[in-house]
Design a protein around this motif. Sequence first.
Motif, PDB file in Angstrom:
ATOM      1  N   LEU A 155      46.813  38.002  33.382  1.00 33.56           N
ATOM      2  CA  LEU A 155      47.621  38.544  32.296  1.00 33.56           C
ATOM      3  C   LEU A 155      46.789  38.733  31.027  1.00 33.56           C
ATOM      4  N   VAL A 156      47.048  39.834  30.331  1.00 30.41           N
ATOM      5  CA  VAL A 156      46.402  40.088  29.044  1.00 30.41           C
ATOM      6  C   VAL A 156      47.474  40.377  28.007  1.00 30.41           C
ATOM      7  N   GLU A 157      47.260  39.883  26.797  1.00 33.37           N
ATOM      8  CA  GLU A 157      48.241  40.068  25.730  1.00 33.37           C
ATOM      9  C   GLU A 157      48.279  41.503  25.223  1.00 33.37           C
ATOM     10  N   ASP A 158      47.103  42.117  25.105  1.00 29.46           N
ATOM     11  CA  ASP A 158      47.004  43.488  24.596  1.00 29.46           C
ATOM     12  C   ASP A 158      46.973  44.460  25.770  1.00 29.46           C
ATOM     13  N   PRO A 159      48.022  45.275  25.963  1.00 30.63           N
ATOM     14  CA  PRO A 159      48.028  46.206  27.101  1.00 30.63           C
ATOM     15  C   PRO A 159      46.819  47.140  27.116  1.00 30.63           C
ATOM     16  N   GLY A 160      46.266  47.446  25.946  1.00 29.42           N
ATOM     17  CA  GLY A 160      45.107  48.325  25.887  1.00 29.42           C
ATOM     18  C   GLY A 160      43.830  47.677  26.386  1.00 29.42           C
ATOM     19  N   ALA A 161      43.870  46.357  26.598  1.00 27.82           N
ATOM     20  CA  ALA A 161      42.665  45.643  27.041  1.00 27.82           C
ATOM     21  C   ALA A 161      42.552  45.557  28.564  1.00 27.82           C
ATOM     22  N   ILE A 162      43.529  46.076  29.284  1.00 26.55           N
ATOM     23  CA  ILE A 162      43.512  45.898  30.745  1.00 26.55           C
ATOM     24  C   ILE A 162      42.347  46.627  31.401  1.00 26.55           C
ATOM     25  N   TYR A 163      41.885  47.729  30.807  1.00 29.10           N
ATOM     26  CA  TYR A 163      40.803  48.494  31.415  1.00 29.10           C
ATOM     27  C   TYR A 163      39.493  47.700  31.392  1.00 29.10           C
ATOM     28  N   GLU A 164      39.110  47.257  30.187  1.00 31.53           N
ATOM     29  CA  GLU A 164      37.843  46.549  30.043  1.00 31.53           C
ATOM     30  C   GLU A 164      37.871  45.213  30.774  1.00 31.53           C
ATOM     31  N   GLU A 165      39.017  44.549  30.741  1.00 31.27           N
ATOM     32  CA  GLU A 165      39.138  43.277  31.450  1.00 31.27           C
ATOM     33  C   GLU A 165      38.970  43.480  32.957  1.00 31.27           C
ATOM     34  N   SER A 166      39.473  44.587  33.477  1.00 32.54           N
ATOM     35  CA  SER A 166      39.325  44.892  34.905  1.00 32.54           C
ATOM     36  C   SER A 166      37.854  45.136  35.257  1.00 32.54           C
ATOM     37  N   ARG A 167      37.165  45.878  34.397  1.00 31.12           N
ATOM     38  CA  ARG A 167      35.728  46.122  34.635  1.00 31.12           C
ATOM     39  C   ARG A 167      34.953  44.808  34.639  1.00 31.12           C
ATOM     40  N   LYS A 168      35.272  43.935  33.700  1.00 31.14           N
ATOM     41  CA  LYS A 168      34.580  42.642  33.635  1.00 31.14           C
ATOM     42  C   LYS A 168      34.819  41.827  34.897  1.00 31.14           C
ATOM     43  N   LEU A 169      36.079  41.781  35.342  1.00 28.78           N
ATOM     44  CA  LEU A 169      36.397  41.023  36.551  1.00 28.78           C
ATOM     45  C   LEU A 169      35.684  41.589  37.773  1.00 28.78           C
ATOM     46  N   ALA A 170      35.615  42.916  37.865  1.00 32.02           N
ATOM     47  CA  ALA A 170      34.909  43.539  38.989  1.00 32.02           C
ATOM     48  C   ALA A 170      33.432  43.148  38.962  1.00 32.02           C
ATOM     49  N   TRP A 171      32.853  43.100  37.768  1.00 35.48           N
ATOM     50  CA  TRP A 171      31.443  42.723  37.638  1.00 35.48           C
ATOM     51  C   TRP A 171      31.234  41.260  38.040  1.00 35.48           C
ATOM     52  N   VAL A 172      32.100  40.393  37.549  1.00 36.71           N
ATOM     53  CA  VAL A 172      31.963  38.954  37.810  1.00 36.71           C
ATOM     54  C   VAL A 172      32.146  38.639  39.292  1.00 36.71           C
ATOM     55  N   THR A 173      33.125  39.291  39.919  1.00 33.94           N
ATOM     56  CA  THR A 173      33.440  38.988  41.322  1.00 33.94           C
ATOM     57  C   THR A 173      32.618  39.799  42.314  1.00 33.94           C
ATOM     58  N   GLY A 174      31.902  40.819  41.807  1.00 30.22           N
ATOM     59  CA  GLY A 174      31.238  41.747  42.718  1.00 30.22           C
ATOM     60  C   GLY A 174      32.230  42.619  43.458  1.00 30.22           C
ATOM     61  N   GLY A 175      33.403  42.792  42.852  1.00 26.56           N
ATOM     62  CA  GLY A 175      34.468  43.546  43.504  1.00 26.56           C
ATOM     63  C   GLY A 175      34.485  45.006  43.106  1.00 26.56           C
ATOM     64  N   HIS A 176      35.586  45.670  43.443  1.00 24.01           N
ATOM     65  CA  HIS A 176      35.750  47.089  43.140  1.00 24.01           C
ATOM     66  C   HIS A 176      36.971  47.286  42.260  1.00 24.01           C
ATOM     67  N   TYR A 177      36.753  47.886  41.082  1.00 25.63           N
ATOM     68  CA  TYR A 177      37.837  48.238  40.175  1.00 25.63           C
ATOM     69  C   TYR A 177      38.397  49.584  40.619  1.00 25.63           C
ATOM     70  N   MET A 178      39.625  49.592  41.092  1.00 29.12           N
ATOM     71  CA  MET A 178      40.220  50.803  41.654  1.00 29.12           C
ATOM     72  C   MET A 178      40.405  51.902  40.607  1.00 29.12           C
ATOM     73  N   ASP A 179      40.736  51.525  39.366  1.00 24.42           N
ATOM     74  CA  ASP A 179      40.836  52.445  38.235  1.00 24.42           C
ATOM     75  C   ASP A 179      41.786  53.609  38.523  1.00 24.42           C
ATOM     76  N   GLN A 180      43.044  53.263  38.724  1.00 27.45           N
ATOM     77  CA  GLN A 180      44.063  54.282  39.021  1.00 27.45           C
ATOM     78  C   GLN A 180      44.144  55.356  37.947  1.00 27.45           C
ATOM     79  N   PHE A 181      43.865  54.980  36.707  1.00 24.31           N
ATOM     80  CA  PHE A 181      44.038  55.927  35.607  1.00 24.31           C
ATOM     81  C   PHE A 181      42.971  57.017  35.598  1.00 24.31           C
ATOM     82  N   THR A 182      41.856  56.760  36.253  1.00 22.52           N
ATOM     83  CA  THR A 182      40.813  57.781  36.398  1.00 22.52           C
ATOM     84  C   THR A 182      40.944  58.544  37.705  1.00 22.52           C
ATOM     85  N   TYR A 183      41.241  57.833  38.790  1.00 19.39           N
ATOM     86  CA  TYR A 183      41.130  58.441  40.116  1.00 19.39           C
ATOM     87  C   TYR A 183      42.450  58.937  40.709  1.00 19.39           C
ATOM     88  N   ALA A 184      43.566  58.723  40.043  1.00 16.05           N
ATOM     89  CA  ALA A 184      44.853  59.125  40.624  1.00 16.05           C
ATOM     90  C   ALA A 184      44.893  60.600  40.981  1.00 16.05           C
TER      91      ALA A 184
END
Length: 367
Positions: free
Chosen positions: A142-171
Motif C-alpha cells: 500500500l502507498v499513501e500517495d496514488p501518484g507514487a505507485i509507478y515508481e514504487e512498482s519499479r523499485k520493487l521490480a528492481w529489488v526482487t528481480g521481478g517484472h513490472y507489468m506496467d499496465q498504464f504503458t502496455y495496455a
Amino acid sequence: MANLTRYSIGMKHVNRHDPVTRAWAADAILAVEADTNRSCDTHLHVFPLPSHWGVDLYLKDESVHPTGSLKHRLARSLFLYGLANGWIGPTTTIIEASSGSTAVSEAYFARLLGLPFIAVIPATTSPEKREIIEFYGGKCHLVEDPGAIYEESRKLAWVTGGHYMDQFTYAERATDWRGNNNIAESIFQQMTHERHPEPAWIVVGAGTGGTSATVGRYIRYRRHSTRLCVADPEGSAFFPSWISGDDLTTGPGSGIEGIGRPRVEPSFLPTVIDRMTQVPDAVSIAAMHWVKEVTRRDVGGSTGTNIAAAVEIVKEMRARGEQGSVVTLICDGGERYRDTYGDDRWLADKGIDIEPHLADLRQFMRS
C-alpha cells in the motif's frame, strides 16, 4: 573443415537459448489461452428502455469474467505480452501498479502460472479488492500517495528481480485491436441480430486507456460508423487533457475506482475518441444505484459513470428524433463496494448526496 574454418574467421557466437525456460513459457501461454477459451465472451444485456423510443441501450457484462471485472481481459493480454516478449519466466515475481481490479486479475493469472505477485495499490483501495488479491495468493503493497505507485512498482521490480507489468504503458499495445475476440469484436458480433445492429455509440471509461484505444481502433479498422464516447470521472486528467490537447495535464485523481487517473497515461489514445463526458462522482454513484433498481444487477461505480454518459447520449438522440443503439460496459460488480459507494453512511461521511441525481434518472425513464 578447411571451408568451415575459412567462413568462421572473425565470427563470434553467444547462445542464450534455454530450452527449459522456453518449454515453460510454451506451457504458460497454453494455460493462459485455455482461460481465454473458457471465458473470453461475456453477456450482452438489454437495458429496459421503452421500446417506442426507438433507442436501445445494451450493457456488456464484464463482471462475469473469472475475476469479476473488465480487467480480466487486460491481465490476460499483459501476461501473454510478457510471456511472448520473454519478460516472464518460471521464477519471475510479477509487480503491478493498480487501483485494484487489474491487481485482482493479475493475481489470478500469476497463481495460474505459479508465480509470486505483488500489487502496489493506493491505501484507499477498497478492503474487498485487497481481500480478493490476497485470496488469489497476491500480496498488497500500500502507498499513501496514488501518484507514487509507478515508481514504487519499479523499485520493487528492481529489488526482487521481478517484472513490472506496467499496465498504464502496455495496455494499448498488449491487446490485438484488429480482432482475436477482443471486446470490440465481441460487441459487434453480439449485436448482429439486434434491430439496430451497428451501434450509434459505444461508451467506455478510461483507466489505462487500453479499452478505449482497442474499441476506437477496431471501429476504424472495420470501417464502422459507430462513434466512441469516453466517460471520465471528475478529478481525472483525461478529460481536461483531451479538451486542451496537452498530454502533460494532471489532476487530483478520481474518486471512482478503476477509471480516471491523476495523469495522462501512455496507453490513452485521444485521437480515436469522438466525444468525452465528465461525470461528477455523485452522478456516477447515483447511476450505479439506479441500474440495480431497474435491472436488479449489482454494479460498481465505474459502471455508473458509463451509464450516466450513455443516458445523456440517449436523451440527445431522442431529442433529435434519432433511432439506434448505444452499448456500454458493466465493468465490475457492486459487491466490491458495499462498504463505500453502496453504503449510505459512507456517502454521508463523504458529503456525497446522490438523491437529486437518482430522481433525475428515475424521471428519465418516465419521460
